[in-house]
Design a protein around this motif. Sequence first.
Motif, PDB file in Angstrom:
ATOM      1  N   GLY A   1     -24.877 -60.937 -16.068  1.00  0.00           N
ATOM      2  CA  GLY A   1     -25.200 -60.175 -15.057  1.00  0.00           C
ATOM      3  C   GLY A   1     -26.435 -60.449 -14.462  1.00  0.00           C
ATOM      4  O   GLY A   1     -26.892 -59.969 -13.293  1.00  0.00           O
ATOM      5  N   SER A   2     -27.378 -61.271 -15.225  1.00  0.00           N
ATOM      6  CA  SER A   2     -28.782 -61.488 -14.536  1.00  0.00           C
ATOM      7  C   SER A   2     -29.607 -60.442 -14.793  1.00  0.00           C
ATOM      8  O   SER A   2     -29.444 -59.319 -14.256  1.00  0.00           O
ATOM      9  N   GLN A   3     -30.770 -60.712 -15.600  1.00  0.00           N
ATOM     10  CA  GLN A   3     -31.677 -59.578 -15.965  1.00  0.00           C
ATOM     11  C   GLN A   3     -32.812 -59.567 -14.987  1.00  0.00           C
ATOM     12  O   GLN A   3     -33.451 -58.619 -15.112  1.00  0.00           O
ATOM     13  N   ASN A   4     -32.821 -60.490 -14.158  1.00  0.00           N
ATOM     14  CA  ASN A   4     -33.829 -60.390 -12.860  1.00  0.00           C
ATOM     15  C   ASN A   4     -33.583 -60.747 -11.568  1.00  0.00           C
ATOM     16  O   ASN A   4     -34.226 -60.628 -10.546  1.00  0.00           O
ATOM     17  N   GLY A   5     -32.237 -61.347 -11.349  1.00  0.00           N
ATOM     18  CA  GLY A   5     -31.732 -61.914 -10.075  1.00  0.00           C
ATOM     19  C   GLY A   5     -32.483 -63.189  -9.557  1.00  0.00           C
ATOM     20  O   GLY A   5     -32.345 -63.457  -8.417  1.00  0.00           O
ATOM     21  N   TRP A   6     -33.207 -63.885 -10.586  1.00  0.00           N
ATOM     22  CA  TRP A   6     -33.817 -65.030 -10.126  1.00  0.00           C
ATOM     23  C   TRP A   6     -33.017 -66.232 -10.517  1.00  0.00           C
ATOM     24  O   TRP A   6     -32.322 -66.118 -11.645  1.00  0.00           O
TER      25      TRP A   6
ATOM     26  N   SER B   1     -32.244 -67.173 -14.243  1.00  0.00           N
ATOM     27  CA  SER B   1     -31.390 -66.535 -15.326  1.00  0.00           C
ATOM     28  C   SER B   1     -29.981 -67.026 -15.180  1.00  0.00           C
ATOM     29  O   SER B   1     -29.205 -66.542 -16.016  1.00  0.00           O
ATOM     30  N   GLY B   2     -29.840 -67.934 -14.395  1.00  0.00           N
ATOM     31  CA  GLY B   2     -28.349 -68.668 -14.294  1.00  0.00           C
ATOM     32  C   GLY B   2     -27.824 -68.312 -13.018  1.00  0.00           C
ATOM     33  O   GLY B   2     -27.014 -68.794 -12.347  1.00  0.00           O
ATOM     34  N   ARG B   3     -28.185 -67.010 -12.401  1.00  0.00           N
ATOM     35  CA  ARG B   3     -27.591 -66.553 -11.280  1.00  0.00           C
ATOM     36  C   ARG B   3     -28.630 -65.552 -10.509  1.00  0.00           C
ATOM     37  O   ARG B   3     -29.002 -64.698 -11.091  1.00  0.00           O
ATOM     38  N   SER B   4     -28.960 -66.245  -9.273  1.00  0.00           N
ATOM     39  CA  SER B   4     -29.792 -65.505  -8.348  1.00  0.00           C
ATOM     40  C   SER B   4     -29.110 -64.214  -7.525  1.00  0.00           C
ATOM     41  O   SER B   4     -27.988 -64.381  -7.403  1.00  0.00           O
ATOM     42  N   GLY B   5     -29.846 -63.533  -6.897  1.00  0.00           N
ATOM     43  CA  GLY B   5     -29.161 -62.451  -6.088  1.00  0.00           C
ATOM     44  C   GLY B   5     -29.433 -60.898  -6.884  1.00  0.00           C
ATOM     45  O   GLY B   5     -30.476 -60.559  -7.249  1.00  0.00           O
TER      46      GLY B   5
ATOM     47  N   PHE C   1     -38.345 -65.445 -32.100  1.00  0.00           N
ATOM     48  CA  PHE C   1     -36.948 -65.417 -31.330  1.00  0.00           C
ATOM     49  C   PHE C   1     -37.271 -64.365 -30.347  1.00  0.00           C
ATOM     50  O   PHE C   1     -37.747 -63.280 -30.322  1.00  0.00           O
ATOM     51  N   GLY C   2     -36.784 -65.000 -29.084  1.00  0.00           N
ATOM     52  CA  GLY C   2     -37.207 -64.261 -27.937  1.00  0.00           C
ATOM     53  C   GLY C   2     -35.783 -63.773 -27.323  1.00  0.00           C
ATOM     54  O   GLY C   2     -34.768 -64.211 -27.075  1.00  0.00           O
ATOM     55  N   LEU C   3     -36.070 -61.844 -27.587  1.00  0.00           N
ATOM     56  CA  LEU C   3     -34.788 -61.336 -27.412  1.00  0.00           C
ATOM     57  C   LEU C   3     -34.232 -61.618 -25.875  1.00  0.00           C
ATOM     58  O   LEU C   3     -33.099 -61.396 -25.585  1.00  0.00           O
ATOM     59  N   LEU C   4     -34.902 -61.451 -24.898  1.00  0.00           N
ATOM     60  CA  LEU C   4     -34.748 -61.812 -23.503  1.00  0.00           C
ATOM     61  C   LEU C   4     -35.905 -62.009 -22.448  1.00  0.00           C
ATOM     62  O   LEU C   4     -36.851 -61.472 -22.507  1.00  0.00           O
ATOM     63  N   ASN C   5     -35.720 -63.196 -21.980  1.00  0.00           N
ATOM     64  CA  ASN C   5     -36.753 -63.526 -20.986  1.00  0.00           C
ATOM     65  C   ASN C   5     -36.918 -62.800 -19.870  1.00  0.00           C
ATOM     66  O   ASN C   5     -35.780 -62.678 -18.981  1.00  0.00           O
ATOM     67  N   GLU C   6     -38.007 -62.316 -19.268  1.00  0.00           N
ATOM     68  CA  GLU C   6     -38.375 -61.820 -18.035  1.00  0.00           C
ATOM     69  C   GLU C   6     -37.393 -60.841 -17.514  1.00  0.00           C
ATOM     70  O   GLU C   6     -36.865 -60.936 -16.420  1.00  0.00           O
TER      71      GLU C   6
END
Length: 579
Positions: free
Chosen positions: A280-285, A288-292, A333-338
């Motif tokens: 679902g994208s954690q930041n919309g950038w 993250s794989g998917r912008s918006g 281990f980074g649980l989630l970037n930004e």
Amino acid sequence: MSREMLQTPHGATNNARPHDQGDGFPVKPLSSGTQVGSSTGTRGDSANGSGNGTRSFVGRHRKKILVGTVVLTLSAVGVLIALLVKRPWNHNDESSSSFFGGHRGGTHGDGNGNNAAGNNNGSPPRFDNKSVVQISSSVRCNAHTPPLDQPFEYGKQPIRGVNLGGWLVLEPFITPSMFEPYISQNVTDEYTLTKLLGKEKAKEYLQKHYSTWVTEDTFKRIRDLGLNHVRIPVGFWALGGLTEDEPYVPDLSLDYLLQGLKWAAQYGLRAMVEIHGAPGSQNGWNHSGRSGEIRWMNGTPEGEINGERTIEYIKQLTRLLQGPGMEHVSPMFGLLNEPAIFMLERPPIDKWYKNAFKEFRNITGAGKGPWGVLHDGFLGLTEWEGFMPNSDRLALDVHNYLIFDHNLIRLSRNDQVNFPCDVWSKNMQKSTAAFGPTLVGEFSSATNDCATYLNGIGVGYRWDGSFQPEEDRIKGLPLDEAACQPKLHGAEDGYCSCKEQNRIGYYTPEYRKFLSDFTQTQMDAFEQGMGWFYWNFKTETNALWSYFDGAEQGWIPKDANNRPGGCLSLGRSIEPYSG
């Protein structure tokens, strides 16, 4: 990678840095109960607002949309059931099946949910002889770093590392050549790229990229530059379990991650694996794989499902990093970037962080497994004072860039060089005292935002006055004034041109000296905490974001452990934090 606002100076509060014990930071200190301050900046200001439009609408029209909410909830439940049927995620840490057969604490499954005792010692398919990381007690990256089979003393010796960005998660600004053939067809990120290409062509396209962007020589060069860590971003799709509307190529990048960990071990480097893109994208950038739109923990049923899915992916990747030999090469281990917490409601994210870390530690066991790393979510370091006290090896990650703040990008060269010594160093000290272990997971030598597609495809640049986010363009808002002002930034011809700023041949000896000073003062400042990871190891078009180019061109030291510059060399000493 993102593009984080600054951490501004704050008043001192706590009166001591926690005493080093064991590996330096065994347990987060209890909150002192004092206020450290708040950060400012363009993104930080948004964090103090009322939240996104969806939540405001719901608050005003709750009764009118009650029926719709019920329907959405039922639909979401249906989607979740379908996902669970499609991929049997492990909800029982001790015995259930998982993507990798349910490895936990030395017990492996057979890939079908069974705890096998034969077939390669019960290892699931990913833990075959090709994926086992062989560790030699004599392997060390340099004389300043212990061999891999000995603990790295976090908090006593600094992390000095680089990111392997643009490898297993694509970014247009790192590899623009991968996107430019398809920009006319509205490709802006990995989601739209793979959707356009289709699964077979996308797999072929990515496999060629994975096998050439990072090679064994990459790790050798990293070692030879005196570094001791690499940070490896990976998308959730590496672990499979995709829904029908997720066009990413599943599983493929996981094989390359495993190969990367083997190479890291071969050269005595430690790795911080981190989830860079969540469902679902954690930041919309785009990184993250998917912008918006943010479709992760956004206050909707879909967002809740994506939050739960992310935790399941964290659990699966954690199990993988518990595999044979992994404990030596992947101690972080980074649980989630930004996650863009400044655009979301914070209480649910706090709860999500606590739950994710709990599930992470349930798998590793107390005192075992990698450090867990949380990102500050662009709220500023002071907002995390006292969060999750006494946690087992928990660290906070912040990404420091001057160039995404309209005020800081306009600073004079002298002020930009001194800023890390005067401000960021204090922020690291304060966060270490008030939260606990704190590191910088991203920074660069860039003092402008001119790198091609850095702000997104077609968005423009603050530096030359062409920057305009899509929402501003839709509203018909005018362009901001160019951040580059010749009277502040030097009078060289072309200095305010992004075209010239992207060309190494333009850089004068004076400019290179400035870049060297700025890079090394940052390194000094960030070592007031746990240390740093430079973004990135290389790029296609802009050397200010490439550690390899910077070392070749002279503004990054050829040995990270023997730096000729920094705060002291400029007469800017870093004072110890005194509370």
